[in-house]
Write an enzyme that holds these catalytic residues in place. Structure first.
Site, PDB file in Angstrom:
ATOM      1  N   LYS A  53      43.048  41.985  37.216  1.00 35.22           N
ATOM      2  CA  LYS A  53      42.543  41.431  38.480  1.00 35.22           C
ATOM      3  C   LYS A  53      41.199  40.739  38.245  1.00 35.22           C
ATOM      4  O   LYS A  53      40.934  39.660  38.780  1.00 35.22           O
ATOM      5  CB  LYS A  53      42.416  42.554  39.521  1.00 35.22           C
ATOM      6  CG  LYS A  53      43.782  42.980  40.045  1.00 35.22           C
ATOM      7  CD  LYS A  53      43.782  44.310  40.779  1.00 35.22           C
ATOM      8  CE  LYS A  53      45.236  44.705  41.066  1.00 35.22           C
ATOM      9  NZ  LYS A  53      45.416  46.094  41.496  1.00 35.22           N
ATOM     10  N   GLN A  97      41.841  50.763  43.871  1.00 29.36           N
ATOM     11  CA  GLN A  97      43.017  50.944  43.017  1.00 29.36           C
ATOM     12  C   GLN A  97      43.631  52.331  43.241  1.00 29.36           C
ATOM     13  O   GLN A  97      42.927  53.341  43.177  1.00 29.36           O
ATOM     14  CB  GLN A  97      42.594  50.766  41.543  1.00 29.36           C
ATOM     15  CG  GLN A  97      43.736  50.761  40.555  1.00 29.36           C
ATOM     16  CD  GLN A  97      44.659  49.550  40.710  1.00 29.36           C
ATOM     17  OE1 GLN A  97      44.203  48.419  40.851  1.00 29.36           O
ATOM     18  NE2 GLN A  97      45.963  49.798  40.714  1.00 29.36           N
ATOM     19  N   ASP A 120      45.023  44.276  50.122  1.00 25.21           N
ATOM     20  CA  ASP A 120      46.241  44.966  49.676  1.00 25.21           C
ATOM     21  C   ASP A 120      47.271  45.031  50.811  1.00 25.21           C
ATOM     22  O   ASP A 120      48.445  45.320  50.577  1.00 25.21           O
ATOM     23  CB  ASP A 120      45.887  46.407  49.256  1.00 25.21           C
ATOM     24  CG  ASP A 120      46.156  46.652  47.776  1.00 25.21           C
ATOM     25  OD1 ASP A 120      46.836  45.819  47.149  1.00 25.21           O
ATOM     26  OD2 ASP A 120      45.677  47.685  47.259  1.00 25.21           O
TER      27      ASP A 120
END
Ligand code: NAP
Length: 285
Positions: A53, A97, A120
């Site tokens: 990322k 994460q 997300d």
């Protein structure tokens, strides 16, 4: 005859190329999209995802911050970091994460992320907007699945789509997005009876189970589009999908490989979400 490949790597590169062009223009106008990624603990797979990322941000000209916190980080400290990032003007997207260490409640952390920075797409408000069909930041892997189906050039409207798997991060949102595209959707899961009877009716079959090579040619209607979301690490270290690619490609229509199918799309859609969030937060859309 072998089916055509749906090349997720290539599609992903095309989308990233377009994003890069948009970012260059935005930077000239004084707006640099910013993504903050928070990693708690030492999980090796998560470390790889976070590095990828970071690299994607760098390649596309985004501002990025990675917060690597020890496994012992308290929920309170993590929530204060999220709160700080929520108020930070140069950050437009926040990604924590997953999975988090056991002593931290994932839901509390997801709920704490500002809805407009939830790149997300896991915040309950974004999930709710997806359900009712309102504009929202879409979860990355499901959005990537839809993009890949569209790239085949096959009309989704009116088709029968079958989704195997009903997780909150893949199966459920994929089903909702397919309905939004006017497919008739059947969802299968571990308690589904006579699953093959259903999957053999599918014009579009999306598989997100987490079991290597589970779906073979006997599940597939000839010519069906096959999207394999599965990523399973085999004992020999190789990556395998949930679909038995070698047998299925002999009967199916366009099919995603693993690796090189859905996988590369997830980070690309994250980058797209961050750009959308940056524009919305800056009043540009
Ligand atoms: P998950 O949360 O474990 O959910 C798996 C789903 O599959 C559940 O709904 C389960 O049914 C269903 N299932 C399990 N065994 C089944 C069977 N024998 N027949 C029918 N359904 C069955 O997994 P996930 O997070 O959705 O991930 C699925 C796969 O996608 C994994 O391989 C994961 O690594 C991969 N993945 C890839 C990406 C990417 O970027 N490419 C992103 C996310 C996930 P029940 O609900 O009844 O238990």
């Amino acid at each position: 005859m072998s089916a055509p490949l749906i090349n997720g790597k290539q599609v992903s590169e095309e989308i990233r190329g377009a994003l890069k062009g948009q970012v260059e223009l935005l930077v000239k106008q004084g707006l640099t999209p910013g993504l903050a990624v928070v990693l708690v603990g030492e999980d090796p797979a998560s470390q790889v995802y976070v590095r990828n990322k970071e690299k994607a941000c760098h390649d596309l000209g985004y501002y990025s911050e990675v917060h690597r916190l020890p496994d012992s980080t308290s929920q309170e400290d993590l929530l204060s970091l999220v709160d700080k990032l929520n108020h930070q003007d140069n950050i437009h997207g926040i990604l924590v994460q997953l999975p988090l260490p056991k002593h931290i409640e994932e839901k509390a952390v997801i709920d704490a992320i500002a809805v407009e920075k939830d790149v997300d797409g896991f915040h309950p408000v974004n999930v709710g907007n997806l359900v009712i069909g309102d504009d929202s930041l879409l979860p990355c892997t499901p959005a990537g699945v839809i993009e890949l189906i569209k790239r085949t050039g096959i009309e989704i409207a009116g088709k029968h789509a079958v989704v195997i798997g009903r997780s909150n991060i893949v199966g459920k949102p994929v089903s909702l997005l397919l309905q939004r595209e006017h497919a008739t959707v059947t969802m299968c899961h571990s308690r589904t009876a006579n699953m093959k009877e259903l999957t053999k009716q599918a014009d579009i079959l999306v598989v997100a189970i987490g079991r290597a090579n589970f779906v073979d040619a006997s599940y597939v209607k000839p010519g069906a589009v096959i999207i394999d979301v599965g990523m399973n690490r085999l004992d020999n270290g190789k990556l395998a999908g949930d679909v038995d690619f070698e047998s299925v490609k002999e009967v199916s229509g366009p099919i995603t490989p693993v690796p090189g199918g859905v996988g590369p799309m997830t980070i690309t859609m994250l980058m797209q979400n961050t750009l959308i969030a940056a524009k919305r937060l800056s009043g540009l859309v």
